[in-house]
Design a protein around this motif. Structure first.
Motif, PDB file in Angstrom:
ATOM      1  N   LYS A  62       0.823  -1.206   0.000  1.00 64.94           N
ATOM      2  CA  LYS A  62       0.000   0.000   0.000  1.00 64.94           C
ATOM      3  C   LYS A  62       0.859   1.258   0.000  1.00 64.94           C
ATOM      4  CE  LYS A  62      -3.855   2.298   2.234  1.00 64.94           C
ATOM      5  NZ  LYS A  62      -4.210   2.919   1.001  1.00 64.94           N
ATOM      6  N   ALA A  63       1.874   1.321   0.838  1.00 65.86           N
ATOM      7  CA  ALA A  63       2.721   2.511   0.917  1.00 65.86           C
ATOM      8  C   ALA A  63       3.455   2.742  -0.403  1.00 65.86           C
ATOM      9  CB  ALA A  63       3.716   2.370   2.055  1.00 65.86           C
ATOM     10  N   LYS A  64       3.934   1.668  -1.013  1.00 70.79           N
ATOM     11  CA  LYS A  64       4.646   1.788  -2.283  1.00 70.79           C
ATOM     12  C   LYS A  64       3.705   2.262  -3.393  1.00 70.79           C
ATOM     13  CE  LYS A  64       6.107  -2.018  -4.039  1.00 70.79           C
ATOM     14  NZ  LYS A  64       6.835  -3.234  -4.421  1.00 70.79           N
ATOM     15  N   GLU A  65       2.492   1.714  -3.425  1.00 69.77           N
ATOM     16  CA  GLU A  65       1.525   2.128  -4.435  1.00 69.77           C
ATOM     17  C   GLU A  65       1.100   3.577  -4.226  1.00 69.77           C
ATOM     18  OE1 GLU A  65      -1.540  -0.725  -3.982  1.00 69.77           O
ATOM     19  OE2 GLU A  65      -0.415  -2.333  -4.960  1.00 69.77           O
ATOM     20  N   ASP A  66       0.874   3.955  -2.962  1.00 66.26           N
ATOM     21  CA  ASP A  66       0.498   5.342  -2.670  1.00 66.26           C
ATOM     22  C   ASP A  66       1.611   6.308  -3.059  1.00 66.26           C
ATOM     23  OD1 ASP A  66      -1.920   4.491  -1.742  1.00 66.26           O
ATOM     24  OD2 ASP A  66      -1.430   4.703   0.384  1.00 66.26           O
ATOM     25  N   ALA A  67       2.857   5.939  -2.817  1.00 61.19           N
ATOM     26  CA  ALA A  67       3.980   6.790  -3.183  1.00 61.19           C
ATOM     27  C   ALA A  67       4.079   6.944  -4.695  1.00 61.19           C
ATOM     28  CB  ALA A  67       5.276   6.219  -2.620  1.00 61.19           C
ATOM     29  N   ALA A  68       3.830   5.878  -5.428  1.00 58.14           N
ATOM     30  CA  ALA A  68       3.878   5.950  -6.889  1.00 58.14           C
ATOM     31  C   ALA A  68       2.780   6.853  -7.426  1.00 58.14           C
ATOM     32  CB  ALA A  68       3.757   4.545  -7.488  1.00 58.14           C
ATOM     33  N   VAL A  69       1.586   6.753  -6.862  1.00 57.36           N
ATOM     34  CA  VAL A  69       0.477   7.613  -7.292  1.00 57.36           C
ATOM     35  C   VAL A  69       0.767   9.065  -6.947  1.00 57.36           C
ATOM     36  CG1 VAL A  69      -1.952   8.152  -6.897  1.00 57.36           C
ATOM     37  CG2 VAL A  69      -1.238   5.786  -7.222  1.00 57.36           C
ATOM     38  N   ASP A  70       1.262   9.311  -5.743  1.00 58.92           N
ATOM     39  CA  ASP A  70       1.597  10.686  -5.339  1.00 58.92           C
ATOM     40  C   ASP A  70       2.658  11.290  -6.245  1.00 58.92           C
ATOM     41  OD1 ASP A  70      -0.253  10.565  -3.304  1.00 58.92           O
ATOM     42  OD2 ASP A  70       1.227  10.076  -1.748  1.00 58.92           O
ATOM     43  N   ALA A  71       3.659  10.500  -6.620  1.00 60.72           N
ATOM     44  CA  ALA A  71       4.707  10.995  -7.508  1.00 60.72           C
ATOM     45  C   ALA A  71       4.153  11.314  -8.886  1.00 60.72           C
ATOM     46  CB  ALA A  71       5.828   9.959  -7.612  1.00 60.72           C
TER      47      ALA A  71
END
Length: 59
Positions: free
Chosen positions: A33-42
């Protein structure tokens, strides 16, 4: 026996649909979840920076 052959396709589709929904719900969150959220935020930040940057030679 016609009723059995008429009910089999909807029942099979319903079972696969429920399985799909369960799989989607189970894969939400967790370790990635954290990795996916970081990718979306970027990606959102990159899109906003491109949209807000002034164009070269613009009037």
């Amino acid at each position: 026996m016609d009723y059995v052959s008429a009910l089999v396709p909807p029942v099979v589709m319903a079972v696969f649909f429920v399985g799909l929904i369960v799989t989607i719900v189970k894969t939400q969150g967790g370790a990635n979840k954290a990795k996916e959220d970081a990718a979306v935020d970027a990606a959102v930040a990159r899109a906003e920076s491109v949209r807000q940057s002034p164009e070269a030679g613009g009037a």
